[in-house]
Motif scaffolding. Structure first.
Motif, short mmCIF file in Angstrom:
data_model
loop_
_atom_site.label_atom_id
_atom_site.label_comp_id
_atom_site.label_asym_id
_atom_site.label_seq_id
_atom_site.Cartn_x
_atom_site.Cartn_y
_atom_site.Cartn_z
N LEU A 244 1.42 4.48 -3.08
CA LEU A 244 1.02 5.81 -2.61
C LEU A 244 2.16 6.80 -2.78
O LEU A 244 1.96 7.92 -3.28
CB LEU A 244 0.60 5.73 -1.15
CG LEU A 244 0.29 7.06 -0.48
CD1 LEU A 244 -0.96 7.67 -1.11
CD2 LEU A 244 0.11 6.88 1.00
N LEU B 85 -3.54 16.40 -2.38
CA LEU B 85 -3.65 14.99 -2.02
C LEU B 85 -2.84 14.68 -0.76
O LEU B 85 -3.31 13.97 0.13
CB LEU B 85 -3.20 14.10 -3.17
CG LEU B 85 -3.34 12.60 -2.97
CD1 LEU B 85 -4.80 12.24 -2.75
CD2 LEU B 85 -2.79 11.85 -4.16
N LEU C 142 0.81 -1.21 0.00
CA LEU C 142 0.00 0.00 0.00
C LEU C 142 0.85 1.27 0.00
O LEU C 142 0.48 2.27 -0.60
CB LEU C 142 -0.93 0.01 1.23
CG LEU C 142 -1.99 -1.08 1.25
CD1 LEU C 142 -2.71 -1.05 2.59
CD2 LEU C 142 -2.97 -0.91 0.11
N TRP C 143 1.99 1.24 0.67
CA TRP C 143 2.80 2.44 0.85
C TRP C 143 3.58 2.81 -0.41
O TRP C 143 3.64 3.99 -0.77
CB TRP C 143 3.76 2.21 2.02
CG TRP C 143 4.53 3.43 2.40
CD1 TRP C 143 4.08 4.48 3.11
CD2 TRP C 143 5.89 3.71 2.07
NE1 TRP C 143 5.08 5.39 3.26
CE2 TRP C 143 6.20 4.95 2.63
CE3 TRP C 143 6.88 3.02 1.36
CZ2 TRP C 143 7.46 5.52 2.50
CZ3 TRP C 143 8.12 3.59 1.23
CH2 TRP C 143 8.41 4.84 1.80
N ILE D 283 -4.21 13.27 2.92
CA ILE D 283 -3.71 12.04 3.54
C ILE D 283 -3.14 12.34 4.93
O ILE D 283 -3.42 11.63 5.89
CB ILE D 283 -2.65 11.38 2.64
CG1 ILE D 283 -3.32 10.89 1.36
CG2 ILE D 283 -1.94 10.23 3.37
CD1 ILE D 283 -2.34 10.44 0.32
N THR E 266 2.80 7.58 -6.46
CA THR E 266 1.74 8.45 -6.97
C THR E 266 1.97 9.88 -6.54
O THR E 266 1.87 10.82 -7.34
CB THR E 266 0.36 7.97 -6.47
OG1 THR E 266 0.15 6.64 -6.93
CG2 THR E 266 -0.75 8.86 -6.98
N LEU E 267 2.30 10.08 -5.25
CA LEU E 267 2.54 11.43 -4.77
C LEU E 267 3.76 12.06 -5.44
O LEU E 267 3.74 13.25 -5.78
CB LEU E 267 2.74 11.42 -3.25
CG LEU E 267 1.48 11.22 -2.42
CD1 LEU E 267 1.84 11.11 -0.95
CD2 LEU E 267 0.50 12.35 -2.65
#
Length: 54
Positions: free
Chosen positions: A28, A46, A24-25, A50, A31-32
């Motif tokens: 993320l 975003l 999951l990390w 978060i 993407t960031l």
């Protein structure tokens, strides 16, 4: 004997949750990073959603 089985299950459980966390990390963070590179404003929005800063 039973202590060894508990240790093996503990390692398996820790490995499973580490796999979930990294699964999951890593997407993320990538993407960031891409959003910050191509659209800094949207990346900031975003990131604030978060992890809001006070």
């Amino acid at each position: 004997m039973s202590l060894g089985i508990v240790v093996i299950f503990a390692y398996m459980l820790m490995g499973f949750w580490m796999l979930v966390f990294l699964g999951l990390w890593i997407p993320l963070m990538t993407t960031l990073l891409f959003m910050e590179r191509f659209s800094p404003e949207m990346g900031e929005k975003l990131a604030a959603m978060i992890a809001p800063r006070d």
